[in-house]
Design a protein around this motif. Sequence first.
Motif, PDB file in Angstrom:
ATOM      1  N   CYS A   1      -4.054   2.359  21.455  1.00 57.59           N
ATOM      2  CA  CYS A   1      -3.468   1.264  20.902  1.00 57.59           C
ATOM      3  C   CYS A   1      -4.059  -0.319  21.251  1.00 57.59           C
ATOM      4  O   CYS A   1      -3.751  -1.227  20.992  1.00 57.59           O
ATOM      5  N   HIS A   2      -4.844   0.096  22.518  1.00 57.37           N
ATOM      6  CA  HIS A   2      -5.506  -1.382  22.816  1.00 57.37           C
ATOM      7  C   HIS A   2      -4.522  -2.227  23.563  1.00 57.37           C
ATOM      8  O   HIS A   2      -4.920  -3.633  23.794  1.00 57.37           O
ATOM      9  N   HIS A   3      -3.483  -1.789  23.895  1.00 57.38           N
ATOM     10  CA  HIS A   3      -2.627  -2.680  24.633  1.00 57.38           C
ATOM     11  C   HIS A   3      -3.103  -2.910  25.899  1.00 57.38           C
ATOM     12  O   HIS A   3      -4.036  -2.176  26.721  1.00 57.38           O
ATOM     13  N   GLN A   4      -2.862  -4.257  26.383  1.00 56.30           N
ATOM     14  CA  GLN A   4      -3.636  -4.705  27.736  1.00 56.30           C
ATOM     15  C   GLN A   4      -2.652  -5.332  28.885  1.00 56.30           C
ATOM     16  O   GLN A   4      -1.955  -5.840  28.232  1.00 56.30           O
ATOM     17  N   LEU A   5      -3.002  -5.018  29.975  1.00 58.65           N
ATOM     18  CA  LEU A   5      -1.975  -5.703  31.044  1.00 58.65           C
ATOM     19  C   LEU A   5      -3.036  -6.315  32.385  1.00 58.65           C
ATOM     20  O   LEU A   5      -4.094  -5.643  32.316  1.00 58.65           O
ATOM     21  N   TYR A   6      -2.753  -7.453  32.426  1.00 63.74           N
ATOM     22  CA  TYR A   6      -3.772  -8.081  33.450  1.00 63.74           C
ATOM     23  C   TYR A   6      -2.851  -8.462  34.801  1.00 63.74           C
ATOM     24  O   TYR A   6      -1.903  -8.708  34.795  1.00 63.74           O
ATOM     25  N   SER A   7      -3.443  -8.292  35.906  1.00 63.84           N
ATOM     26  CA  SER A   7      -2.819  -8.745  37.203  1.00 63.84           C
ATOM     27  C   SER A   7      -3.721  -9.073  38.415  1.00 63.84           C
ATOM     28  O   SER A   7      -4.927  -8.484  38.116  1.00 63.84           O
ATOM     29  N   ALA A   8      -3.114  -9.597  39.560  1.00 65.75           N
ATOM     30  CA  ALA A   8      -3.934  -9.446  40.604  1.00 65.75           C
ATOM     31  C   ALA A   8      -4.090  -8.282  41.224  1.00 65.75           C
ATOM     32  O   ALA A   8      -3.130  -7.352  40.982  1.00 65.75           O
ATOM     33  N   VAL A   9      -4.979  -7.785  42.030  1.00 59.12           N
ATOM     34  CA  VAL A   9      -5.011  -6.653  42.707  1.00 59.12           C
ATOM     35  C   VAL A   9      -3.958  -6.120  43.433  1.00 59.12           C
ATOM     36  O   VAL A   9      -3.397  -5.064  43.646  1.00 59.12           O
TER      37      VAL A   9
END
Length: 308
Positions: free
Chosen positions: A212-220
């Motif tokens: 579905c191309h859902h994305q999450l971003y975060s620090a390591v």
Amino acid sequence: MSSETGESSFQDCEDCLAPAEAFSVIANETRLSILEALWQSPERPVSFSELRKEVEMRDSAQFNYHLQQLTDHFVVQTDAGYDFRQAGKKVVRAVLAGSFNERPQVKPIELSETCVDCGAPLRADYRDEMLGIECPDCGKPHGRYPFPPGGLNDRTDDEVMDAFNQRVRHLHCLAADGVCPECNGKMGTTITLDTEDLLGLEVRVDHRCQQCHHQLYSAVGLSLLDQSEVVTFHRDHGIDLCTKPYWDLAWCVSDEYTTVLSTDPWKIRVTIPLDDEELQVTLDGDLAVLSTERVDATTAPDAKQPVS
């Protein structure tokens, strides 16, 4: 039927409803009422007569027509009556979450935690079904993630933030395990140098669903919240990491304590300081922990070194 790559898709399923047809089936007040009545029933399966009574529809033939439109895809008929299929449960849960019918206006929430960059009090705001935390003084983002409107119901501001904290942990735990929190599809994880400045980080973790191309971003560091050695390290210092807000942990929202040891292959060290001790955690490009080490913070060298 499978595609040439060996992976299945909804287009390959001969017995499945096309997405447009599936939405048209439930885009009816009576059918939604049937699903709601089935959900509210203390016991399932529910007989035809009892279900019709709960929906308050006198015309048996008309009720049966709407019920049959739901049968096989959203509900299942058994000898004892009608029960949910998983798709039917998901429809009701989506309605209860408020994703379809709620557009709440929420005042910003002033937080007691402070910005990891400038030390000013943080603020949470809610818009477009996303709850985000940001410093109103310097603008440093501390994470913005999906939070269904239903999560705001019957909760104080503190309870909303507690729920949000646990939800963010859950989202990233699933993503790191390769499961999309939106559709359960395959989630890929990559480490990238943040040239887009999405989070104000030099190094960013990207989770992206292949389906579905859902994305999450975060620090390591955010990937370490449930790592056993990290949890134990905090407990030994009198901190319950399971309830600690992630935005109050600098190593979760910034890369001040993140050191890139190599990029080919990726090897990253996250240093977690507490009192006079540090826990140094080394990870690979899949966020797998390679090693952990406790060191005396008063004698440890500066952990932040540039990558050549």
